[in-house]
Design a protein around this motif. Structure first.
Motif, mmCIF file in Angstrom:
data_model
loop_
_atom_site.group_PDB
_atom_site.id
_atom_site.type_symbol
_atom_site.label_atom_id
_atom_site.label_comp_id
_atom_site.label_asym_id
_atom_site.label_seq_id
_atom_site.Cartn_x
_atom_site.Cartn_y
_atom_site.Cartn_z
ATOM 1 N N HIS A 3 0.876 -1.157 0.000
ATOM 2 C CA HIS A 3 0.000 0.000 0.000
ATOM 3 C C HIS A 3 0.914 1.207 0.000
ATOM 4 N N ALA A 4 0.747 2.093 -0.990
ATOM 5 C CA ALA A 4 1.714 3.174 -1.087
ATOM 6 C C ALA A 4 1.072 4.486 -1.446
ATOM 7 N N THR A 107 -8.228 7.703 -3.220
ATOM 8 C CA THR A 107 -9.436 6.886 -3.281
ATOM 9 C C THR A 107 -9.385 5.940 -4.470
ATOM 10 N N ALA A 108 -8.887 6.448 -5.602
ATOM 11 C CA ALA A 108 -8.777 5.597 -6.782
ATOM 12 C C ALA A 108 -7.812 4.441 -6.521
ATOM 13 N N TYR A 109 -6.746 4.721 -5.834
ATOM 14 C CA TYR A 109 -5.728 3.699 -5.574
ATOM 15 C C TYR A 109 -6.182 2.715 -4.504
ATOM 16 N N HIS A 110 -6.525 3.240 -3.329
ATOM 17 C CA HIS A 110 -6.859 2.374 -2.195
ATOM 18 C C HIS A 110 -8.307 1.894 -2.213
ATOM 19 N N GLY A 111 -9.219 2.693 -2.779
ATOM 20 C CA GLY A 111 -10.635 2.401 -2.673
ATOM 21 C C GLY A 111 -11.249 3.115 -1.485
ATOM 22 N N ASP A 112 -12.556 2.956 -1.321
ATOM 23 C CA ASP A 112 -13.239 3.594 -0.187
ATOM 24 C C ASP A 112 -13.671 2.528 0.814
ATOM 25 N N ARG A 113 -14.518 2.920 1.761
ATOM 26 C CA ARG A 113 -14.914 2.002 2.830
ATOM 27 C C ARG A 113 -16.267 1.334 2.573
ATOM 28 N N SER A 114 -16.760 1.456 1.348
ATOM 29 C CA SER A 114 -18.089 0.907 1.074
ATOM 30 C C SER A 114 -18.125 -0.615 1.156
ATOM 31 N N ALA A 115 -17.003 -1.261 0.870
ATOM 32 C CA ALA A 115 -16.899 -2.721 0.986
ATOM 33 C C ALA A 115 -15.475 -3.047 1.416
ATOM 34 N N VAL A 116 -15.347 -4.049 2.280
ATOM 35 C CA VAL A 116 -14.041 -4.329 2.864
ATOM 36 C C VAL A 116 -13.686 -5.805 2.734
ATOM 37 N N LEU A 117 -12.417 -6.061 2.405
ATOM 38 C CA LEU A 117 -11.862 -7.410 2.441
ATOM 39 C C LEU A 117 -11.244 -7.605 3.822
ATOM 40 N N GLU A 118 -11.381 -8.792 4.394
ATOM 41 C CA GLU A 118 -10.844 -9.036 5.723
ATOM 42 C C GLU A 118 -10.073 -10.343 5.767
ATOM 43 N N ALA A 119 -9.085 -10.364 6.656
ATOM 44 C CA ALA A 119 -8.300 -11.580 6.868
ATOM 45 C C ALA A 119 -8.045 -11.758 8.353
ATOM 46 N N ALA A 120 -8.382 -12.951 8.871
ATOM 47 C CA ALA A 120 -8.074 -13.285 10.256
ATOM 48 C C ALA A 120 -6.634 -13.774 10.314
ATOM 49 N N LEU A 121 -5.848 -13.208 11.229
ATOM 50 C CA LEU A 121 -4.426 -13.516 11.288
ATOM 51 C C LEU A 121 -4.116 -14.615 12.296
ATOM 52 N N PRO A 122 -3.060 -15.391 12.052
ATOM 53 C CA PRO A 122 -2.683 -16.466 12.988
ATOM 54 C C PRO A 122 -2.339 -15.942 14.382
ATOM 55 N N HIS A 129 -8.940 -4.340 4.071
ATOM 56 C CA HIS A 129 -8.554 -3.496 2.938
ATOM 57 C C HIS A 129 -9.817 -3.257 2.124
ATOM 58 N N SER A 130 -9.903 -2.086 1.536
ATOM 59 C CA SER A 130 -11.061 -1.788 0.704
ATOM 60 C C SER A 130 -11.188 -2.799 -0.434
ATOM 61 N N ALA A 131 -12.409 -3.170 -0.732
ATOM 62 C CA ALA A 131 -12.662 -4.079 -1.849
ATOM 63 C C ALA A 131 -12.738 -3.329 -3.170
ATOM 64 N N GLY A 132 -12.693 -1.987 -3.112
ATOM 65 C CA GLY A 132 -12.713 -1.184 -4.322
ATOM 66 C C GLY A 132 -11.335 -0.612 -4.591
ATOM 67 N N GLY A 133 -11.232 0.232 -5.580
ATOM 68 C CA GLY A 133 -9.953 0.850 -5.897
ATOM 69 C C GLY A 133 -9.119 -0.010 -6.819
ATOM 70 N N CYS A 134 -8.060 0.597 -7.334
ATOM 71 C CA CYS A 134 -7.249 -0.071 -8.348
ATOM 72 C C CYS A 134 -6.415 -1.218 -7.798
ATOM 73 N N VAL A 135 -6.020 -1.142 -6.532
ATOM 74 C CA VAL A 135 -5.263 -2.247 -5.949
ATOM 75 C C VAL A 135 -6.118 -3.510 -5.908
#
Length: 284
Positions: A3-4, A107-122, A129-135
């Motif tokens: 993320h940059a 916003t174009a790069y990272h996306g917004d908060r309308s939809a989110v990807l999630e990961a449970a960590l060990p 992370h936003s589910a939208g945006g170019c990333v």
């Protein structure tokens, strides 16, 4: 994916590959091609991110143990400077944007908060992370399932951090590090750890710093061998990697399968991008 702010910061980076590498350079390059195309489609400029801004740390996460490399490169100061120089056009572009355009870029790069990807960590907890945006769009196009890739990549990155931490916390590593420190002191360098020495050297901005880097790094490499630190770190790291993969086999298989499946798409994208670049350079 890092993320940059057009290459100003790195989030979620790691010192070594999270799983057995599957042409990681190809996948990273393809991801950057996709992000660039997405940003361009939104009327915004984008400069591809390098694989790493600290290649010396990627090569030697525990201790510099290649004497020839040390004699030639010190602590990789020159390579770091080249990466910093390459980032200047992107930084200047972003800083030159009006405030509203900067927000639009982010916003174009990272996306917004309308939809989110999630990961449970060990280690517990979750990251998102936003589910939208170019990333996220690049993840979807390259890996076929952005949510699955986000989970797989974040989990395996966390496992790498666990692996490195376990290696450094092992008593055998600590004993070898003390022997290394004594060896370095005999060579004229005071350092408790290789990382502390590297940081001290790279903070030196006076004339002749690179020559001093090479002398220190060469001594570090010699002491890494004579003290057994290099061998100890390697053996412990391999054992910890095997133990973590045995404990989390599904996570490693998932990341590996996604990478392997993405390779044909990645290679095709890079070929197409190179052809397009050559076409642009050909005089009409």
């Amino acid at each position: 994916m890092r993320h940059a702010l057009i290459g100003l910061a790195v989030l979620g980076g790691c010192a070594v590959a999270p799983v057995a590498p599957v042409e990681p350079d190809v996948l990273q390059q393809a991801e950057q091609v996709l992000i660039g195309a997405c940003m361009s489609g939104r009327g915004l400029r984008y400069w591809p991110e390098p694989k790493s801004r600290t290649p010396d740390m990627d090569r030697f996460p525990f201790v510099v143990d290649d004497e020839e490399w040390a004699r030639n490169n010190g602590y990789g100061r020159a390579a770091r400077k080249e990466l910093e120089k390459a980032a200047v056009p992107a930084q200047n572009y972003f800083r030159g944007l009006p405030e509203g355009k900067r927000r639009a870029w982010l916003t174009a790069y990272h996306g917004d908060r309308s939809a989110v990807l999630e990961a449970a960590l060990p280690v517990g907890g979750t990251v998102g992370h936003s589910a939208g945006g170019c990333v996220a769009q690049a993840w979807q196009e390259l890996y076929g399932d952005k949510a699955r890739w986000f989970r797989a990549s974040r989990v395996t990155q966390t496992l790498v951090q666990m692996r490195i931490g376990r290696t450094q916390a092992d008593p055998a590593y600590g004993a070898a590090r003390q022997r290394w420190s004594a060896c370095m002191k005999a060579a004229g360098f005071t350092a408790d750890t290789p990382l502390a020495l590297r940081r001290e050297r790279l903070a030196d901005q006076e004339g002749g710093a690179e020559d001093r880097d090479r002398r220190a790094a060469t001594a570090e490499a010699r002491c890494a061998t004579s003290s057994g630190l290099s061998r100890t770190a390697r053996d412990l790291d391999q054992a910890n990697a095997a133990a973590l993969e045995a404990r989390y086999p599904a996570e490693y298989r998932n990341a590996r399968s996604l990478r392997e499946a993405a390779l044909p798409r990645a290679r095709a994208l890079i070929r197409k991008s190179l052809i397009a670049e050559q076409g642009e350079e050909t005089p009409s």
